[in-house]
Scaffold this motif. Structure first.
Motif, PDB file in Angstrom:
ATOM      1  N   SER A 106     115.607 104.027  34.874  1.00  0.00           N
ATOM      2  CA  SER A 106     114.967 104.347  33.595  1.00  0.00           C
ATOM      3  C   SER A 106     115.029 105.847  33.348  1.00  0.00           C
ATOM      4  O   SER A 106     115.528 106.604  34.182  1.00  0.00           O
ATOM      5  CB  SER A 106     113.506 103.871  33.584  1.00  0.00           C
ATOM      6  OG  SER A 106     112.682 104.760  34.303  1.00  0.00           O
ATOM      7  N   ARG A 109     112.366 107.789  32.883  1.00  0.00           N
ATOM      8  CA  ARG A 109     111.101 108.460  33.198  1.00  0.00           C
ATOM      9  C   ARG A 109     111.130 109.118  34.574  1.00  0.00           C
ATOM     10  O   ARG A 109     111.875 108.710  35.464  1.00  0.00           O
ATOM     11  CB  ARG A 109     109.932 107.482  33.108  1.00  0.00           C
ATOM     12  CG  ARG A 109     109.868 106.442  34.210  1.00  0.00           C
ATOM     13  CD  ARG A 109     108.754 105.432  33.938  1.00  0.00           C
ATOM     14  NE  ARG A 109     108.608 104.481  35.038  1.00  0.00           N
ATOM     15  CZ  ARG A 109     107.732 104.618  36.023  1.00  0.00           C
ATOM     16  NH1 ARG A 109     106.926 105.671  36.037  1.00  0.00           N
ATOM     17  NH2 ARG A 109     107.644 103.714  36.990  1.00  0.00           N
ATOM     18  N   ASN A 110     110.306 110.139  34.731  1.00  0.00           N
ATOM     19  CA  ASN A 110     110.097 110.792  36.014  1.00  0.00           C
ATOM     20  C   ASN A 110     108.927 110.126  36.722  1.00  0.00           C
ATOM     21  O   ASN A 110     107.910 109.825  36.078  1.00  0.00           O
ATOM     22  CB  ASN A 110     109.758 112.276  35.843  1.00  0.00           C
ATOM     23  CG  ASN A 110     110.919 113.096  35.345  1.00  0.00           C
ATOM     24  OD1 ASN A 110     111.898 112.562  34.839  1.00  0.00           O
ATOM     25  ND2 ASN A 110     110.810 114.402  35.479  1.00  0.00           N
ATOM     26  N   TYR A 111     109.065 109.893  38.003  1.00  0.00           N
ATOM     27  CA  TYR A 111     107.880 109.455  38.749  1.00  0.00           C
ATOM     28  C   TYR A 111     108.081 109.700  40.235  1.00  0.00           C
ATOM     29  O   TYR A 111     109.214 109.869  40.712  1.00  0.00           O
ATOM     30  CB  TYR A 111     107.544 107.984  38.468  1.00  0.00           C
ATOM     31  CG  TYR A 111     108.368 106.966  39.207  1.00  0.00           C
ATOM     32  CD1 TYR A 111     107.886 106.359  40.369  1.00  0.00           C
ATOM     33  CD2 TYR A 111     109.624 106.582  38.743  1.00  0.00           C
ATOM     34  CE1 TYR A 111     108.631 105.409  41.040  1.00  0.00           C
ATOM     35  CE2 TYR A 111     110.375 105.628  39.415  1.00  0.00           C
ATOM     36  CZ  TYR A 111     109.877 105.049  40.566  1.00  0.00           C
ATOM     37  OH  TYR A 111     110.627 104.111  41.235  1.00  0.00           O
ATOM     38  N   GLY A 144     114.152 111.550  35.507  1.00  0.00           N
ATOM     39  CA  GLY A 144     114.746 110.667  34.509  1.00  0.00           C
ATOM     40  C   GLY A 144     115.974 111.263  33.828  1.00  0.00           C
ATOM     41  O   GLY A 144     116.088 112.478  33.651  1.00  0.00           O
TER      42      GLY A 144
END
Length: 386
Positions: free
Chosen positions: A44, A46-48, A62
């Protein structure tokens, strides 16, 4: 000691790229090192972050390219360049934030490009030193690209220490850095016990061998299949297992069918570690027909399984096969020479003559994940003590 480890490949959600990294990190953890892995999010935008185990956290930054290799994006011209720029910008910005918040003692990059370039740019702005490990594709292929080579040379020249996972690769990496020393640090992994429902066939009375790897053109599986056709013409009872997934699967299946080898050459698909261990125990020898390699993981796994090998003389494989008497080394892209080696290896007396426990144990120790991690730790620790 705290290390920010940057990598463009990490095993997750069925992907096997960078499969050696968890074992490297766990070996470093045993030496008291805390590691923060930093890689792109292949699922995806997004950063996580998440904790993988005590002493190891991972952050995914991301981008929109998902799991597409950067080198293939260069071929897409305008759209590809956009994704490449996004990869580097997002990686650099996210990496800087980690450095400001976590303040690692050093940045360590797996592969000189792209990870090494991100490490070099982050290092320049944060003043945190970086090291790199060359892993084959970056040095053997990317360094020959006129567009990419200047960036790789910059990364190599400015790296505090240079490592590579092959002896020949060390020499070539050193050349990129104008002769600076490059230290050998093996990449390897320990096979776990997880299994699927795969079972080898009943091969009683057959000479059996296997080859394991991503089904990619550079792995040379088409030459192995052609060698199998030559064995069939010699009326040798054999079975060959090719384990792995990849973009060449349909082409290899077509080649097998066209040579009437459906019952002789088995494409197993991707196997779990426990399946691979069982397959190694089942077969008489292991074949590595690659067109380009340093020291592939399957070589160390084959050595740990105490099996004779047939390898191509690329990277360090021919040198190691000869020095440690592991089996035969043949020229790459030569199905006839490969078939001749297989015919010799089908003789039980010849096979057993290769195995020497002392040789195998010595090489197994050199190629272990603990050995590679120790080489990295000792050099980095020297730097921190100065």
């Amino acid at each position: 000691m705290k290390i920010l480890l940057i990598t463009s490949s990490f095993p997750r959600n069925g992907r096997i790229g960078g499969i050696f990294i968890p074992d490297t990190v766990q070996a470093l953890n045993k030496m008291g090192v805390i590691v923060h892995i930093f890689t792109q999010n292949c699922d995806s935008t997004r950063n996580y972050s998440e904790t993988l185990w005590p002493g190891c956290e991972i952050t995914y930054f991301g981008w929109k390219g998902k799991d597409v290799a950067l080198i293939s994006l260069f071929k897409k011209k305008i759209s590809g360049i956009f994704f490449v720029l996004q990869y580097f910008l997002n990686g650099i910005m996210s990496g800087r934030r980690i450095c400001r918040k976590w303040n690692p003692d050093i940045i360590f990059a797996e592969w000189l490009i792209p990870s090494g370039l991100i490490a070099a740019i982050i290092s320049k702005s944060t003043k945190i030193p970086y090291c790199c490990r060359g892993l084959g594709s970056d040095v053997y292929f990317a360094s020959e690209n006129l567009l990419i080579r200047p960036f790789i040379k910059y990364v190599a020249r400015n790296s505090k220490y240079l490592f590579a996972d092959g002896f020949d690769l060390c020499r070539k990496t050193s050349e990129l850095a104008d002769g600076r020393e490059c230290y050998f640090a093996a990449t390897a992994r320990k096979l776990d016990n997880k299994k699927s429902d795969f079972r080898p066939l009943d091969d009683t009375g057959f000479f059996t061998f296997c080859s394991v790897g991503r089904l990619h053109l550079v792995k040379g599986f088409d030459f192995l299949i052609n060698a199998c056709s030559l064995l069939q013409k010699k009326n040798i009872n054999f079975r060959c297992y090719i384990a792995g997934e990849g973009e060449e699967k349909e082409k290899l299946k077509y080649l097998i069918d066209s040579l009437d080898l459906e019952k002789k050459v088995i494409l197993t698909g991707r196997l779990e570690d426990g399946d691979i261990s069982d397959l190694f125990r089942h077969v008489d020898c292991i074949v590595i027909p690659s067109l380009s390699e340093s020291i592939p993981l399957v070589l160390s796994e084959g050595v740990n399984a105490h099996k004779p090998l047939i390898v191509t003389s690329v990277g360090d494989m021919g040198y190691l096969a000869e020095k440690y008497k592991l089996g035969y080394a043949v020229e790459k892209e030569n199905s006839h020479e490969l078939a001749e080696a297989l015919i010799k290896m089908s003789d039980t007396k010849i096979r057993t003559s290769f195995y020497d426990k002392r040789n195998y144990d010595e090489l197994s120790s050199i190629l272990s994940p603990d050995s590679g991690a120790k080489a990295i730790f000792e050099k980095i620790n020297q730097m921190s003590m100065k």
